[in-house]
Design an enzyme around this catalytic site. Sequence first.
Site, PDB file in Angstrom:
ATOM      1  N   LYS A 196       0.818  -1.219   0.000  1.00 54.29           N
ATOM      2  CA  LYS A 196       0.000   0.000   0.000  1.00 54.29           C
ATOM      3  C   LYS A 196       0.852   1.270   0.000  1.00 54.29           C
ATOM      4  O   LYS A 196       0.364   2.348  -0.364  1.00 54.29           O
ATOM      5  CB  LYS A 196      -0.932   0.016   1.207  1.00 54.29           C
ATOM      6  CG  LYS A 196      -1.842  -1.188   1.322  1.00 54.29           C
ATOM      7  CD  LYS A 196      -2.810  -1.318   0.167  1.00 54.29           C
ATOM      8  CE  LYS A 196      -3.777  -2.464   0.384  1.00 54.29           C
ATOM      9  NZ  LYS A 196      -4.744  -2.612  -0.727  1.00 54.29           N
ATOM     10  N   TYR A 224     -14.205 -12.590   2.383  1.00 51.29           N
ATOM     11  CA  TYR A 224     -13.059 -11.758   2.751  1.00 51.29           C
ATOM     12  C   TYR A 224     -12.643 -11.993   4.200  1.00 51.29           C
ATOM     13  O   TYR A 224     -13.476 -11.947   5.119  1.00 51.29           O
ATOM     14  CB  TYR A 224     -13.426 -10.278   2.564  1.00 51.29           C
ATOM     15  CG  TYR A 224     -12.382  -9.319   3.087  1.00 51.29           C
ATOM     16  CD1 TYR A 224     -11.213  -9.101   2.376  1.00 51.29           C
ATOM     17  CD2 TYR A 224     -12.565  -8.667   4.301  1.00 51.29           C
ATOM     18  CE1 TYR A 224     -10.237  -8.232   2.851  1.00 51.29           C
ATOM     19  CE2 TYR A 224     -11.600  -7.790   4.791  1.00 51.29           C
ATOM     20  CZ  TYR A 224     -10.442  -7.584   4.062  1.00 51.29           C
ATOM     21  OH  TYR A 224      -9.479  -6.738   4.549  1.00 51.29           O
ATOM     22  N   TYR A 272      -4.655 -11.680   2.122  1.00 49.08           N
ATOM     23  CA  TYR A 272      -4.396 -11.367   0.712  1.00 49.08           C
ATOM     24  C   TYR A 272      -3.395 -12.343   0.093  1.00 49.08           C
ATOM     25  O   TYR A 272      -3.748 -13.201  -0.713  1.00 49.08           O
ATOM     26  CB  TYR A 272      -3.877  -9.931   0.586  1.00 49.08           C
ATOM     27  CG  TYR A 272      -4.870  -8.894   1.031  1.00 49.08           C
ATOM     28  CD1 TYR A 272      -5.826  -8.398   0.151  1.00 49.08           C
ATOM     29  CD2 TYR A 272      -4.865  -8.416   2.336  1.00 49.08           C
ATOM     30  CE1 TYR A 272      -6.758  -7.450   0.561  1.00 49.08           C
ATOM     31  CE2 TYR A 272      -5.789  -7.477   2.760  1.00 49.08           C
ATOM     32  CZ  TYR A 272      -6.730  -6.998   1.864  1.00 49.08           C
ATOM     33  OH  TYR A 272      -7.651  -6.078   2.269  1.00 49.08           O
TER      34      TYR A 272
END
Length: 339
Positions: A57, A272, A298
Amino acid sequence: MTTSTTPQLDLSKFPRRALLEGPTPIQHLPRLSAHLGGANVFVKRDDLNGLGGGGNKLRKLEFLIGEALASGADTIITVGARQSNHARLTAAAAARVGLECELVLTRAVPRDDPDYVDNGNILLDALFDAHVHDLPGSANALQFAEDRASELRAQGRRVYVCPLGGSSPVGCLGYADCAAEIVGQAKVDGISFDRIVVPNGSGGMHAGLVAGLVAMGRDPSLVSAFTVYGKAEQARSTTLDKANQTAQLINATLRVDSSAISIDEAQLGAGYGIPTDGMRAAVRLMASTEGLLLDPVYGGKAFAGLVENATAGHYRAGQNILFVMTGGLPGLFAYRSEF
């Protein structure tokens, strides 16, 4: 392997605040490759960034923080799940540049164990002095963030609101730049990658890589993703839209064809942030063969997809497969009970 200079992709017109230490290395994984018995597996180590515990990120945040500072912001607000890597790194980046930071975090994952609720990323958010708004999973986090921004603006504050995962077109520029970095490294090392494998959550990394490849006249279908957030059809639509918006930021004449977006939902499991047996096995395999750590939300699920494809013979012997390691190590501590 070497960390090369970036080939020509001019992003200089966009405000940017450096948060990385330089290009992240590409490394061959010989023991893992031998274990899988076919393709050569490489990793792009986007987990190796010092700020805030590292992670992919930060590439997006270079452009998002750059835009926030250029707009005169004194506060940044972003959204995510309680164990959001993006939220943690936004808080760290804000601390680095002197912005106030507020995080709007939802209980989107149905877990209430102490490790998940209070450890991992959420512990680090507090250390970075971010103000956390703890919302139920059903809440509209982005609307809450916009309403909070309006409150702060009424008090004279200058607020920049950052979307889920930092995956606005501006944020996606970070991975267009990464695509150029990968192309440059491959050229210097004399290697050609047959596939670049990534997780797809909010879609920004995937979209940015595709847009960057398109902007450089390269084949964007080299990138394939495993969705970890939602069903493949919706993920594909979202990613295509973001890829086109990002490409057109770079050059208004560019277009991304739908055939460029490859997304597999086989590793999503129940949803998720909900662990799967494949994820657990993939995290253990990477750790036990190469001493590298994947996160459970992830990278672990996406790497499970790579392993499954390799063992099923979908990657031919001698092919070069690049897996982008996105970081998220703090998440392992939040999911301690799963291992």
